[in-house]
Design an enzyme around this catalytic site. Sequence first.
Site, PDB file in Angstrom:
ATOM      1  N   THR A 208     113.811   7.858  20.770  1.00  0.00           N
ATOM      2  CA  THR A 208     114.303   6.883  21.542  1.00  0.00           C
ATOM      3  C   THR A 208     115.945   7.134  21.362  1.00  0.00           C
ATOM      4  OG1 THR A 208     114.449   4.455  22.059  1.00  0.00           O
ATOM      5  CG2 THR A 208     114.509   4.991  19.938  1.00  0.00           C
ATOM      6  N   ASN A 209     116.572   6.241  22.105  1.00  0.00           N
ATOM      7  CA  ASN A 209     118.229   6.450  21.970  1.00  0.00           C
ATOM      8  C   ASN A 209     118.724   5.185  21.790  1.00  0.00           C
ATOM      9  OD1 ASN A 209     118.552   5.001  24.627  1.00  0.00           O
ATOM     10  ND2 ASN A 209     117.207   6.559  25.270  1.00  0.00           N
ATOM     11  N   HIS A 210     120.096   5.090  21.834  1.00  0.00           N
ATOM     12  CA  HIS A 210     120.716   3.868  21.472  1.00  0.00           C
ATOM     13  C   HIS A 210     121.089   2.839  22.515  1.00  0.00           C
ATOM     14  CE1 HIS A 210     121.591   5.362  17.382  1.00  0.00           C
ATOM     15  NE2 HIS A 210     122.396   6.507  18.176  1.00  0.00           N
ATOM     16  N   SER A 211     120.476   3.047  23.933  1.00  0.00           N
ATOM     17  CA  SER A 211     120.695   1.985  24.771  1.00  0.00           C
ATOM     18  C   SER A 211     120.242   0.673  24.512  1.00  0.00           C
ATOM     19  CB  SER A 211     120.022   2.527  26.092  1.00  0.00           C
ATOM     20  OG  SER A 211     120.025   1.570  26.957  1.00  0.00           O
ATOM     21  N   ALA A 275     118.543   4.140  30.117  1.00  0.00           N
ATOM     22  CA  ALA A 275     118.572   5.549  29.454  1.00  0.00           C
ATOM     23  C   ALA A 275     117.227   6.113  29.279  1.00  0.00           C
ATOM     24  CB  ALA A 275     119.331   5.403  28.279  1.00  0.00           C
TER      25      ALA A 275
END
Length: 395
Positions: A208-211, A275
């Site tokens: 995943t990502n930091h969004s 994102a």
Amino acid sequence: MLSGKRVVLGVTGSIACYKALDLASKLTQAGALVDTIMTRGATQFVTPLAFRSLTHRPVVTDAFDADSEYAVEHVELARQAEVIVVAPATVHTIAKLAMGMADDPLTTTVVASRAPLMVAPAMDADMFEHPATQENLGRLRQRGAVIAGPGQGRLASGLTGWGRLLETPELLGYIAHTLGRNGDLSGRTVVVSAGGTAEPIDPVRVITNHSSGKMGYAVAEAARDRGARVVLVSAAKGLPNPPLVEVVPVSTAQQMCDAVLARTEEADALIMAAAVADYRPLTTADQKIKKSDDDLSIQLAKTVDILATARGDFVRVGFAAESENLVANAAAKVTSKSLDLIAANDITSEGSGFGTDTNRVTLIDRDMNVEELPLLTKYEVGNRILDRVARLFRD
Ligand code: CTP
């Protein structure tokens, strides 16, 4: 949204009156000018002084107060109000409002005003479910009033059911919606995506990502507050659902793609603030991958580019999170994804990017006009984007 707005807050006799104090406080903090009208019942639960102290404005309790600062109170307040909020609203007051009665300062003000009306019921579950109450609420709704709640949960009586006054953040959402119902996006459907997708490696792990999703949620709220019907396709975790926004929860890029494509069939605009993972594990293990002494490689497959795929007769807006060559990289995406507008943000700049409540974006349109916006709240950034969307609708 609430700054400088004239809000008449009607408070009626329910134990939930204590929550109305918090609402009055938050409205005032948001810059609204709050004039409180209390029924006699309400003054049995909390004092006018409490509202006066929080709003710094007079509180009306008596229709026949000769010393009042308002010439003829009901007419004066009714004329000045931009929205009338009755919270908490008892069964009794709801019935009177439905009948169009005017036997106290609050009901008189409502009848004398053309401002939009929001009613937040608070009562015992049996009273709420009574056919008379349902009929009265239906009548108010039919006349254009917004009914906020009630919520479900533990009631003061000790019972559990429908009847709780909504919490302050939800009430604020309803009030903003009521104020903006006839705004420049009314009659429009806006699909917004938010959050970072999560691509499963196995039943336990994801890529995943930091969004955080805050930007997309702010766009959704801003669109709602300008009268749009909003569908929020969300991969965000832990953010409360914005009131009066239809939230479609998703997790993976493919799920987001399916939801966005389905919902844009009815859309006037798509704003992709999510994102989206560009790559996902080629396969997802059925069982948890066990640790071994060797390194582990995961083969990644490309995901579908949702924004580039979602085509149709609607305005298309993208976001570009960049860490270098902001304008050039974002402008290239306007062309490659054939966008009407892109909001580019430099994730390395202070106050911008993941998890913050502010953002500094540069807007680039399909004619390559570049507009650098200052550091703004994400809600305000949402509004600047929606200004452009509204202009595109007009054109
Ligand atoms: N986007 C999308 N589907 C993807 C990837 C991105 O719809 N699979 C959308 C995003 O929601 C955003 C825009 O495309 O509105 C740009 O996303 P961004 O991640 O900045 O760009 P990418 O196209 O993924 O390119 P890169 O990651 O190489 O910068």
